[in-house]
Design an enzyme around this catalytic site. Structure first.
Site, PDB file in Angstrom:
ATOM      1  N   PRO A   9       0.852  -1.185  -0.122  1.00  0.00           N
ATOM      2  CA  PRO A   9       0.023  -0.040  -0.153  1.00  0.00           C
ATOM      3  C   PRO A   9       0.925   1.308   0.125  1.00  0.00           C
ATOM      4  O   PRO A   9       1.977   1.412   0.547  1.00  0.00           O
ATOM      5  CB  PRO A   9      -0.692  -0.066   1.216  1.00  0.00           C
ATOM      6  CG  PRO A   9      -0.182  -1.179   2.017  1.00  0.00           C
ATOM      7  CD  PRO A   9       0.413  -2.093   1.045  1.00  0.00           C
ATOM      8  N   ASN A  10       0.347   2.221  -0.671  1.00  0.00           N
ATOM      9  CA  ASN A  10       0.947   3.673  -1.065  1.00  0.00           C
ATOM     10  C   ASN A  10       2.315   3.814  -1.684  1.00  0.00           C
ATOM     11  O   ASN A  10       2.673   4.895  -1.626  1.00  0.00           O
ATOM     12  CB  ASN A  10       0.980   4.280   0.608  1.00  0.00           C
ATOM     13  CG  ASN A  10      -0.314   4.358   0.927  1.00  0.00           C
ATOM     14  OD1 ASN A  10      -1.163   4.977   0.642  1.00  0.00           O
ATOM     15  ND2 ASN A  10      -0.519   3.712   2.194  1.00  0.00           N
ATOM     16  N   ARG A  17       4.773  12.347  -2.446  1.00  0.00           N
ATOM     17  CA  ARG A  17       4.559  13.044  -1.072  1.00  0.00           C
ATOM     18  C   ARG A  17       5.907  12.422  -0.187  1.00  0.00           C
ATOM     19  O   ARG A  17       6.289  11.487  -0.571  1.00  0.00           O
ATOM     20  CB  ARG A  17       3.180  12.632  -0.520  1.00  0.00           C
ATOM     21  CG  ARG A  17       2.305  13.342  -1.245  1.00  0.00           C
ATOM     22  CD  ARG A  17       1.037  13.588  -0.203  1.00  0.00           C
ATOM     23  NE  ARG A  17       1.389  14.341   0.719  1.00  0.00           N
ATOM     24  CZ  ARG A  17       0.719  14.364   1.967  1.00  0.00           C
ATOM     25  NH1 ARG A  17      -0.332  13.379   2.226  1.00  0.00           N
ATOM     26  NH2 ARG A  17       1.324  15.115   2.936  1.00  0.00           N
ATOM     27  N   TYR A  22      11.055   9.101   1.738  1.00  0.00           N
ATOM     28  CA  TYR A  22      10.890   7.853   0.598  1.00  0.00           C
ATOM     29  C   TYR A  22      11.699   8.335  -0.485  1.00  0.00           C
ATOM     30  O   TYR A  22      11.764   7.585  -1.703  1.00  0.00           O
ATOM     31  CB  TYR A  22       9.633   7.437   0.394  1.00  0.00           C
ATOM     32  CG  TYR A  22       8.806   6.909   1.732  1.00  0.00           C
ATOM     33  CD1 TYR A  22       9.542   5.772   2.207  1.00  0.00           C
ATOM     34  CD2 TYR A  22       7.789   7.433   2.118  1.00  0.00           C
ATOM     35  CE1 TYR A  22       8.835   5.129   3.432  1.00  0.00           C
ATOM     36  CE2 TYR A  22       7.101   7.148   3.152  1.00  0.00           C
ATOM     37  CZ  TYR A  22       7.609   5.847   3.740  1.00  0.00           C
ATOM     38  OH  TYR A  22       6.887   5.351   4.907  1.00  0.00           O
ATOM     39  N   ASN A  73       8.200  -5.247  -0.762  1.00  0.00           N
ATOM     40  CA  ASN A  73       8.051  -4.309   0.083  1.00  0.00           C
ATOM     41  C   ASN A  73       6.680  -4.177   0.349  1.00  0.00           C
ATOM     42  O   ASN A  73       5.853  -3.574  -0.289  1.00  0.00           O
ATOM     43  CB  ASN A  73       8.562  -3.070  -0.477  1.00  0.00           C
ATOM     44  CG  ASN A  73       8.448  -1.761   0.548  1.00  0.00           C
ATOM     45  OD1 ASN A  73       7.745  -2.310   1.756  1.00  0.00           O
ATOM     46  ND2 ASN A  73       9.298  -0.689   0.332  1.00  0.00           N
ATOM     47  N   ALA A  76       2.862  -0.953   4.814  1.00  0.00           N
ATOM     48  CA  ALA A  76       2.527  -0.737   6.431  1.00  0.00           C
ATOM     49  C   ALA A  76       2.309  -2.262   6.661  1.00  0.00           C
ATOM     50  O   ALA A  76       2.114  -2.565   7.847  1.00  0.00           O
ATOM     51  CB  ALA A  76       1.425   0.059   6.430  1.00  0.00           C
ATOM     52  N   GLU A  97      13.037  -9.201   1.572  1.00  0.00           N
ATOM     53  CA  GLU A  97      12.239  -8.020   2.184  1.00  0.00           C
ATOM     54  C   GLU A  97      12.911  -6.717   1.813  1.00  0.00           C
ATOM     55  O   GLU A  97      14.290  -6.796   2.155  1.00  0.00           O
ATOM     56  CB  GLU A  97      11.913  -8.264   3.617  1.00  0.00           C
ATOM     57  CG  GLU A  97      11.464  -7.039   4.445  1.00  0.00           C
ATOM     58  CD  GLU A  97      11.372  -7.346   5.718  1.00  0.00           C
ATOM     59  OE1 GLU A  97      12.020  -8.007   6.494  1.00  0.00           O
ATOM     60  OE2 GLU A  97      10.448  -6.474   6.729  1.00  0.00           O
ATOM     61  N   HIS A  99      12.895  -2.415   2.483  1.00  0.00           N
ATOM     62  CA  HIS A  99      12.099  -1.175   3.097  1.00  0.00           C
ATOM     63  C   HIS A  99      13.189  -0.011   2.422  1.00  0.00           C
ATOM     64  O   HIS A  99      14.353  -0.016   2.703  1.00  0.00           O
ATOM     65  CB  HIS A  99      11.935  -1.166   4.509  1.00  0.00           C
ATOM     66  CG  HIS A  99      11.194  -2.176   4.889  1.00  0.00           C
ATOM     67  ND1 HIS A  99       9.823  -2.122   4.518  1.00  0.00           N
ATOM     68  CD2 HIS A  99      11.369  -3.425   5.466  1.00  0.00           C
ATOM     69  CE1 HIS A  99       9.203  -3.147   4.900  1.00  0.00           C
ATOM     70  NE2 HIS A  99      10.083  -4.000   5.643  1.00  0.00           N
ATOM     71  N   ARG A 106      12.644   4.591  13.000  1.00  0.00           N
ATOM     72  CA  ARG A 106      11.469   5.381  12.977  1.00  0.00           C
ATOM     73  C   ARG A 106      10.730   5.043  14.266  1.00  0.00           C
ATOM     74  O   ARG A 106      11.148   4.498  15.410  1.00  0.00           O
ATOM     75  CB  ARG A 106      10.795   4.933  11.675  1.00  0.00           C
ATOM     76  CG  ARG A 106      11.518   5.535  10.589  1.00  0.00           C
ATOM     77  CD  ARG A 106      10.986   5.306   9.079  1.00  0.00           C
ATOM     78  NE  ARG A 106       9.774   6.395   8.911  1.00  0.00           N
ATOM     79  CZ  ARG A 106       8.978   6.046   8.094  1.00  0.00           C
ATOM     80  NH1 ARG A 106       9.182   5.030   6.992  1.00  0.00           N
ATOM     81  NH2 ARG A 106       7.737   6.799   8.067  1.00  0.00           N
TER      82      ARG A 106
HETATM   83  O1  CA2 Z   1      10.263   1.958   3.994  1.00  0.00           O
HETATM   84  C1  CA2 Z   1       9.698   1.436   3.467  1.00  0.00           C
HETATM   85  O2  CA2 Z   1       9.935   1.035   2.243  1.00  0.00           O
HETATM   86  C2  CA2 Z   1       8.256   0.954   4.001  1.00  0.00           C
HETATM   87  O3  CA2 Z   1       7.972  -0.409   3.762  1.00  0.00           O
HETATM   88  C3  CA2 Z   1       7.089   1.987   3.603  1.00  0.00           C
HETATM   89  C4  CA2 Z   1       5.731   1.979   4.045  1.00  0.00           C
HETATM   90  C5  CA2 Z   1       5.818   2.110   5.702  1.00  0.00           C
HETATM   91  O4  CA2 Z   1       4.720   1.836   6.082  1.00  0.00           O
HETATM   92  C6  CA2 Z   1       6.917   1.071   6.149  1.00  0.00           C
HETATM   93  O5  CA2 Z   1       6.637   1.315   7.508  1.00  0.00           O
HETATM   94  C7  CA2 Z   1       8.223   1.171   5.523  1.00  0.00           C
HETATM   95  C8  CA2 Z   1       4.918   3.050   3.430  1.00  0.00           C
HETATM   96  C9  CA2 Z   1       4.867   3.311   2.234  1.00  0.00           C
HETATM   97  C10 CA2 Z   1       4.256   4.652   2.006  1.00  0.00           C
HETATM   98  O6  CA2 Z   1       4.897   5.302   0.724  1.00  0.00           O
HETATM   99  C11 CA2 Z   1       4.562   6.673   0.438  1.00  0.00           C
HETATM  100  C12 CA2 Z   1       5.459   7.224  -0.467  1.00  0.00           C
HETATM  101  C13 CA2 Z   1       5.206   8.347  -0.645  1.00  0.00           C
HETATM  102  C14 CA2 Z   1       4.224   9.244  -0.092  1.00  0.00           C
HETATM  103  C15 CA2 Z   1       3.642   8.680   1.147  1.00  0.00           C
HETATM  104  C16 CA2 Z   1       3.831   7.297   1.243  1.00  0.00           C
END
Ligand code: CA2
Length: 145
Positions: A9-10, A17, A22, A73, A76, A97, A99, A106
């Site tokens: 997700p996301n 954003r 990221y 990846n 969440a 995996e 990240h 964090r």
């Molecule tokens: O660091 C990572 O790759 C994560 O897997 C990214 C997830 C987060 O929930 C994990 O704890 C760590 C979130 C991805 C959200 O990606 C976004 C990208 C741009 C703007 C907002 C969110």
């Protein structure tokens, strides 16, 4: 060798954003970068992204018998999903995996990974280059191309 790259997700919002966490690379650019790396390394690569846990489980199941390695990846869902852990264990395809951010630095809940037990390795906090490292880990483990 056939590798499947799964994003949860996301992650389709990459570059749009939160560039401070990221990076500023978009999801489309990330796929191009992984494709170029896979081509250079002589492996084929497929991509899947979903914001839905069940769809991720379905795609992992579909990979059974047709995929040699998974880069995942789960976003969440990393920190919550026993279903993804079970799916990875069920198909028993070598998985790494990834990240993008350093989840260990964090919030405490991001240090928990339910899927780690089903993975041969993890690449954490190396930005999007982590996906390329994960591909290399699978190639090194798999040997064959
Ligand atoms: O660091 C990572 O790759 C994560 O897997 C990214 C997830 C987060 O929930 C994990 O704890 C760590 C979130 C991805 C959200 O990606 C976004 C990208 C741009 C703007 C907002 C969110």
């Amino acid at each position: 060798m056939k590798i499947l790259v799964i994003n949860g997700p996301n992650l389709n919002m990459l570059g749009i954003r939160e560039p401070g966490i990221y990076g500023s690379e978009t999801y489309a650019t990330l796929l191009d970068k992984i494709s170029a790396h896979a081509k250079k390394r002589g492996v084929s690569v497929d991509f899947f992204q979903s914001n839905h846990e069940g769809a991720l489980v379905d795609r992992i199941q579909e990979a059974f018998g047709s995929t040699d390695g998974i880069v995942i990846n789960p976003g969440a869902y990393t920190h919550t999903s026993i279903a993804l852990l079970d799916a990875l264990k069920a198909v028993a395809i070598p998985a790494v995996e990834v990240h993008i951010s350093d989840v260990s630095k964090r919030e405490a809940f991001r240090s928990v990974s339910y899927i780690r037990d089903a993975c041969i390795g993890s690449v954490i906090g190396h930005g999007t280059d982590g996906y390329l490292e994960a591909v290399d880990m699978l190639i090194e483990r798999g040997g064959e191309k």
